[in-house]
Design a protein around this motif. Structure first.
Motif, short mmCIF file in Angstrom:
data_model
loop_
_atom_site.label_atom_id
_atom_site.label_comp_id
_atom_site.label_asym_id
_atom_site.label_seq_id
_atom_site.Cartn_x
_atom_site.Cartn_y
_atom_site.Cartn_z
N ALA A 1 -20.48 -24.58 17.04
CA ALA A 1 -21.74 -25.19 17.48
C ALA A 1 -22.71 -25.43 16.33
O ALA A 1 -23.47 -26.40 16.34
CB ALA A 1 -22.40 -24.32 18.55
N THR B 1 -23.76 -18.68 25.11
CA THR B 1 -23.29 -19.64 26.12
C THR B 1 -23.06 -21.01 25.47
O THR B 1 -22.02 -21.62 25.65
CB THR B 1 -24.31 -19.77 27.25
N LEU B 2 -24.03 -21.47 24.72
CA LEU B 2 -23.87 -22.77 24.06
C LEU B 2 -22.78 -22.72 22.99
O LEU B 2 -22.11 -23.72 22.72
CB LEU B 2 -25.19 -23.23 23.45
N ALA B 3 -22.62 -21.56 22.37
CA ALA B 3 -21.59 -21.46 21.33
C ALA B 3 -20.19 -21.49 21.92
O ALA B 3 -19.24 -21.87 21.24
CB ALA B 3 -21.78 -20.18 20.52
N GLY B 4 -20.05 -21.09 23.17
CA GLY B 4 -18.75 -21.26 23.82
C GLY B 4 -17.97 -19.99 24.10
O GLY B 4 -17.01 -20.02 24.87
N GLU B 5 -18.35 -18.88 23.48
CA GLU B 5 -17.66 -17.62 23.76
C GLU B 5 -18.64 -16.47 23.66
O GLU B 5 -19.65 -16.56 22.96
CB GLU B 5 -16.51 -17.39 22.75
N HIS C 1 -17.75 -13.34 22.60
CA HIS C 1 -17.29 -12.29 21.68
C HIS C 1 -18.14 -12.24 20.42
O HIS C 1 -18.27 -13.23 19.71
CB HIS C 1 -15.84 -12.52 21.28
N ASP D 1 -16.91 -6.96 18.96
CA ASP D 1 -15.78 -7.12 19.88
C ASP D 1 -14.44 -7.33 19.17
O ASP D 1 -13.40 -7.37 19.82
CB ASP D 1 -16.04 -8.31 20.82
N TYR D 2 -14.50 -7.53 17.87
CA TYR D 2 -13.26 -7.74 17.12
C TYR D 2 -12.89 -6.45 16.38
O TYR D 2 -13.75 -5.80 15.79
CB TYR D 2 -13.42 -8.89 16.11
N GLU E 1 -6.62 -6.83 14.84
CA GLU E 1 -6.49 -7.65 16.05
C GLU E 1 -5.94 -9.03 15.71
O GLU E 1 -6.30 -9.62 14.70
CB GLU E 1 -7.88 -7.79 16.70
N ILE F 1 -5.05 -13.00 17.21
CA ILE F 1 -5.44 -13.97 18.23
C ILE F 1 -4.58 -15.21 18.09
O ILE F 1 -4.53 -15.83 17.03
CB ILE F 1 -6.93 -14.37 18.06
N PHE G 1 -11.27 -22.20 16.86
CA PHE G 1 -12.44 -22.11 17.74
C PHE G 1 -12.08 -21.35 19.01
O PHE G 1 -12.88 -20.57 19.52
CB PHE G 1 -12.93 -23.52 18.11
N ASN G 2 -10.90 -21.59 19.51
CA ASN G 2 -10.46 -20.97 20.76
C ASN G 2 -10.09 -19.51 20.50
O ASN G 2 -8.95 -19.18 20.25
CB ASN G 2 -9.28 -21.75 21.34
N GLY G 3 -11.10 -18.66 20.56
CA GLY G 3 -10.91 -17.25 20.28
C GLY G 3 -11.82 -16.76 19.17
O GLY G 3 -12.11 -15.58 19.07
N MET H 1 -4.63 -12.37 23.64
CA MET H 1 -5.03 -13.64 24.28
C MET H 1 -6.37 -13.52 24.98
O MET H 1 -6.92 -14.49 25.45
CB MET H 1 -4.03 -14.10 25.35
N LYS I 1 -9.19 -13.23 24.16
CA LYS I 1 -10.37 -13.88 23.59
C LYS I 1 -10.34 -15.41 23.72
O LYS I 1 -11.34 -16.07 23.49
CB LYS I 1 -10.54 -13.48 22.13
N THR I 2 -9.19 -15.97 24.07
CA THR I 2 -9.15 -17.44 24.21
C THR I 2 -9.45 -17.85 25.64
O THR I 2 -9.38 -17.05 26.57
CB THR I 2 -7.77 -17.98 23.77
N ASN I 3 -9.80 -19.11 25.78
CA ASN I 3 -10.24 -19.63 27.08
C ASN I 3 -9.04 -20.03 27.93
O ASN I 3 -8.34 -20.99 27.62
CB ASN I 3 -11.13 -20.86 26.85
N HIS J 1 -22.20 -25.86 30.02
CA HIS J 1 -21.06 -26.13 29.14
C HIS J 1 -21.44 -25.91 27.68
O HIS J 1 -22.59 -26.12 27.28
CB HIS J 1 -20.55 -27.55 29.36
N ALA J 2 -20.44 -25.54 26.91
CA ALA J 2 -20.69 -25.13 25.52
C ALA J 2 -20.67 -26.32 24.55
O ALA J 2 -20.33 -27.43 24.91
CB ALA J 2 -19.65 -24.10 25.09
N VAL J 3 -21.04 -26.01 23.33
CA VAL J 3 -20.96 -26.88 22.16
C VAL J 3 -21.83 -28.14 22.28
O VAL J 3 -21.35 -29.26 22.49
CB VAL J 3 -19.50 -27.27 21.83
N PRO J 4 -23.14 -27.94 22.17
CA PRO J 4 -24.03 -29.11 22.13
C PRO J 4 -23.67 -29.99 20.95
O PRO J 4 -23.06 -29.53 19.98
CB PRO J 4 -25.42 -28.49 21.97
#
Lengths: 343, 343, 343
Positions: free
Chosen positions: B44, B187-191, B193, B197-198, B202, B204, B258-260, C1, C3-5, C21-24
């Motif tokens: 973001a 929320t805007l950042a998407g996750e 964690h 939390d890491y 770990e 991913i 990004f996903n994770g 897994m 941590k991923t969506n 929704h995320a990522v403005p």
């Protein structure tokens, strides 16, 4: 179908006719970035605002060839939609740089008409001009194309073939206001060779090559809002090939010419050009140049160099035409232009 | 040919030598948009000016890896044109963000030289730096490459191998002035964690994959003005393949991560990296990460996380090397970096 | 897994639920230029700042469909990651133009839920909104998708199917503040046809075609930060094809519709749409339109025209459905929208 553009046929042109082309275009740093993604463009004046300021400009302009492509693209729906062949260019001059934020539009004047002996086609000569949002002409060039007749029985107009100069005279080249190469930074520009280091007749093989992809030439040609069907629609030609816009090859070759001509910064004159053979995706383009002429200018530290730029697909560098005067099959482009280079 | 760049050979480097690289580059919102078209970049802070301002910055910077690619691209004509192999990276640090409008240039210092026993090649170690228009260093990294000798008979220099850190110490990471994650919007950042939390160790699997096209990797690499022939010219390699610039795979993998790791926002340290196997168009890239280390920082709400990022073409996630210590054939990239993440 | 969506399943939605929704995304002239490189977009209002100012706007906005794609893209990770099918659109309205510099984010509200009789899937109805950096809603539309259940045994919610309008009523179309077509320049726009020249029931074949490349649809879809795997990863589908984002076909067809509808400048209403058949790279897209309705507006010189826009791959123009009511196999898109056009 009455609402779509059928393009103009040879009978639709009259001598002296003025055509205002549609869809003005504001160019931005987005077009500038795309130009650098699509072509191996490295001339420092077009890459760095700081370098351009060091040369007396307000900032880094849009590549001169991008300005040409945009003006050219605007003329397509009115000039070359029914063209059979793009026959030549002459008397092209860049009159002032185009900067991000400028809005370009184009107009053309019919300066010549000559029906072919077959009665099925004719040659249309136009002078096309690009204008900015202040109605200043930013570039001007002549082009002639062979256009289909709608009706082969239509009477031929009185033939008029304009007298076009073989080359722009050095005194007629327009040097951007403020341009000054007296503090030119050769290290940042990438090469040490200056005006005096090039000799008339000298040839340079630019070494590097680029293999063209469909997505690249289509994105470029679309960005210039060129609507010619053959570039985009694989169902137009019987062989399923999309013909690459000739200007795409010009920009590729000019980008490649950085390697050996890094200081030939600004393109200011287009003396002539031929798209010697068609180009299709998958082709690997190499380029070579020959110094055709040199001239001094009145501007500080600035010389002019006239260059032949040849793009080839395979073949050998420094070969161009067969003994019968026809282009060899590996030659894609033979362009004759003036550039500005530090003394 | 005398005017074109033949590249430097091993004998052309001397210890302590400083090289100013050519073709400065002004980056704009155009490069920014292209980065998002070419890579699945969703962090973001690099997507939204509003989000970046909420983190204390003036606006959304150019992706840190884009800054790296531009600096790297500038070094190619002087460092790796005759390179046989890109051997490694170390001690990479991002020292301040690059914003649209900034002009980057690059310089390198030779910090090590060691001829190989074959006498045909040698290893050149350089520290390369990117500078902006205010002559501030925006990033700095070491790279070593194997370079051909022009003349195998040329005498070997005294071997000097620089001592390079295995990893940037957390205290040496530079956090951009003003950066503040204390009001970070997860929320805007998407996750959700955060740093806590890491856990070290770990792993991913980032799940998503991207199949690479020729036009994409060439447009990206050209945008960074990287001139290495193998990326663009299908006639260079006997197999007709164009080798994908290793940095393209880095940016792809980072985008996929990004996903994770959506909150691992800023890349601030490059500890090391290997382009484990060559990558060609048509490859589908997947990525996985492993948490190697964590550290607190003195900046508000900001932690540092050290990550191994592995890109693979097929194979299994979380596999990397065979028992003999060599990379498995499906591993494309093994990168070790530090990122900033909210506490 | 963990941590991923994993995406949401049917059970994860509840009536009235609001999802941020995320990522403005800050849009710039870079996105604008890419839109013109990726689509044959020639509508003058989106091409020229000067033309847009002549129509009473502050400058040339981002293409309305680009705004839609960005908002849509943001919803994907929360709405359609586990979708089996995108079933329809309704009640789409553009509420104000998006300009370079604006930052968009998106939110959705669940307005309907209905489990399918199989018990394996359900239909989720959402209203999605795009908001700018001033928290103003810039567009709003309803979409319904078929989503997998995580657990077929999970109880079905009470079925709620929202009542959605077949079309936006003309009085509900929002005309941008200041928009004024009373000094509209038809020459620069490219066609002379105005509101009064189109008749309800009239059909227009837009003639031109575009063959789609993998790099193009992936770059576009990535630029909208749409994360749906099927568009990018050739290993997802058994046939190795990458499914083209339906919105890519919408923008292609809309671009092609310039030829015959050059003055249908602004898209202000989305009444409905169906992605009739999947589209893959290599497809050549042609388009045709039908005038479905016309309405006057209170704004100076501005009429509204309701258009059906059909994209096809082969087949014949003006064919759409078989006798059994199913889409013919060559139909890719059937879109129903309102545009603003000079009186």
């Amino acid at each position: 179908m009455a609402k779509t553009n059928p393009g103009r046929f040879f009978e639709d042109y009259t001598l002296g006719q003025q055509i205002q082309h549609a869809v003005p275009r504001t160019v931005t740093s987005g077009e500038r970035a795309l130009y650098h993604a699509l072509y191996p463009a490295r001339h420092a004046l077009y890459s760095s605002d700081a370098f351009a300021r060091g040369c007396g400009l307000a900032g880094s302009p849009l590549d001169d060839l991008a300005a040409f492509h945009i003006v050219f693209g605007k003329t397509v729906p009115d000039i070359s939609l029914n063209a059979v062949a793009n026959l030549g260019y002459a008397e092209g001059r860049w009159l002032q740089p185009v900067y991000p934020g400028d809005t370009l539009r184009a107009r053309s004047t019919v300066i010549g008409l000559k029906e072919n002996s077959s009665g099925k086609t004719g040659v249309v000569y136009v002078r096309s001009e690009g204008l900015n949002q202040r109605d200043e002409v930013v570039m001007s060039y002549c082009r002639w194309v062979m256009v289909k007749k709608r009706d082969p029985q239509a009477p031929a107009p009185a033939p008029v073939v304009p007298a076009l100069a073989d080359a722009i005279a050095p005194a007629d080249l327009v040097i951007p206001v403020g341009l000054d190469f007296s503090s030119y930074d050769f290290t940042l520009a990438g090469e040490a060779h200056r005006w005096g280091d090039y000799e008339i007749g000298e040839q340079i093989d630019h070494v590097d090559g680029v293999t063209i992809e469909q997505a690249e030439h289509m994105m470029a040609t679309r960005l210039w809002q060129n609507t010619s069907k053959v570039h985009f629609d694989a169902t137009v030609r019987p062989d399923g090939q999309r013909l690459i816009y000739g200007g795409h090859v010009i920009s590729l070759a000019r980008g490649l010419s950085f390697n050996g001509l890094a200081n030939a910064q600004m393109v200011v004159g287009l003396n002539g050009g031929a798209h010697a053979n068609p180009c299709f995706a998958g082709t690997t383009v190499h380029a070579w140049s020959e110094v055709l002429d040199k001239a001094e200018t009145a501007a500080p530290g600035i010389g002019a160099i006239r260059l032949r730029l040849v793009a080839r697909s395979g073949g050998e560098a420094f070969t161009r035409k067969a003994e019968d005067g026809r282009y060899l099959p590996h030659v894609l482009l033979d362009l004759d232009y003036w550039a500005l280079i530090p003394l």
